[in-house]
Structure formats: C-alpha cells, structure tokens
Scaffold this active site. Structure first.
Site: not given
Ligand code: DQA
Length: 146
Positions: A24, A75, A81, A88, A101-102, A112
C-alpha cells in the site's frame, strides 16, 4: 454541469499508513486525499470524502449519495469481495461509479479476485496506488462530459 464526486473509502482505509508498505505504500489516508484533491482540481471536479469501518454506514452514505453527488469513486476495501449489502446500496444510488484499489487485487490472494460491485461500475482501476484515483476521476469526467 455534472462535477460532484463522492470518494467513499471503506473498512481499514483509515489505517493506510500502518498497512504493509510493500502493498500500500507509506502514505496516510490524509496524504492520499490531498493528492486526490489536486487531481480533482485539475479536472474541475468537486469532491467529498467519506470513510467508515462500519458496513451499514457505508450503505447509508450510498443511500444518500444521489442527493449530493453526480458520481462515485469506491474503494470499499475488503467489503468489495463479499458485501452484497454494499452492492445493493450502490445499485440503489443509480450513480456512475468507478471501483478503485490501491493494490493489484487480481495478483494477490484468490479471495481478493472477486468483486461483487464490478459489473455495476463504469470502470475499475487497481494496482496503481495514488495515480489510480486520477484515472478514476478521469473516467468520471468522461462520463459526465458524455
Ligand atoms: C484494497 C484491496 C482489498 O483487498 C483490501 O481488503 C483493502 C484495500 C486496495 O485498495 O488495494 O482493504 O481495496
């Protein structure tokens, strides 16, 4: 003209700087938001940021989203997941949304790779860190400009 975007950060995103820096990076959520704000200014978009660790609150902010925004950047973190409740609520919002997603979720653990919101979104960006949010804003800008 449409220009209002809600950026909805989900569960554990407030802890960004404490998470695995290999995955991250080292930035805080505040630093991420500062960068996103800069991208938005360049694209003449107005942003509102939201973050919660409570799934019901995330749903409630989606319930109200169409009153204050023209588009969404989502995000939802791990909720992405498996949360059909968020799916909904997103559908209910009726707004164009981009999933961000980062990290590159598709090359991490198997679980994931699933996204229960993917098909409701106009775009999906992953694995591009902070720059992914710029791409998401550009997608919404194009959507608004038709
Ligand atoms: C995330 C990826 C997800 O799998 C993870 O649970 C996160 C961050 C990302 O930004 O990469 O909390 O959404």
């Amino acid at each position: 003209m449409k220009n209002r975007v809600d950026v909805l950060h989900g569960v554990n995103l407030d802890q960004l700087a404490r998470r695995d820096p290999e995955v991250y990076g080292r930035g805080t959520l505040a630093e991420l938001e500062f960068a996103i704000k800069g991208f938005a200014t360049e694209l003449s978009l107005e942003l509102t940021f939201w973050q919660t660790n409570h799934e019901g609150e995330y749903c409630e902010s989606l319930h109200l989203a169409s009153e204050r925004a023209d588009g969404l950047i989502l995000n939802p973190g791990a909720w992405t997941h498996y949360s059909y409740a968020i799916r909904d609520a997103l559908e209910l919002s009726g707004l164009p949304a981009v999933e961000v997603h980062i990290s590159e979720v598709d090359s991490r653990e198997e679980w994931r790779r699933e996204s229960v919101i993917r098909d409701l979104c106009v775009g999906r960006v992953q694995g591009k860190g902070v720059a992914g949010y710029r791409e998401a804003l550009e997608l919404l800008r194009a959507e608004f400009d038709g």
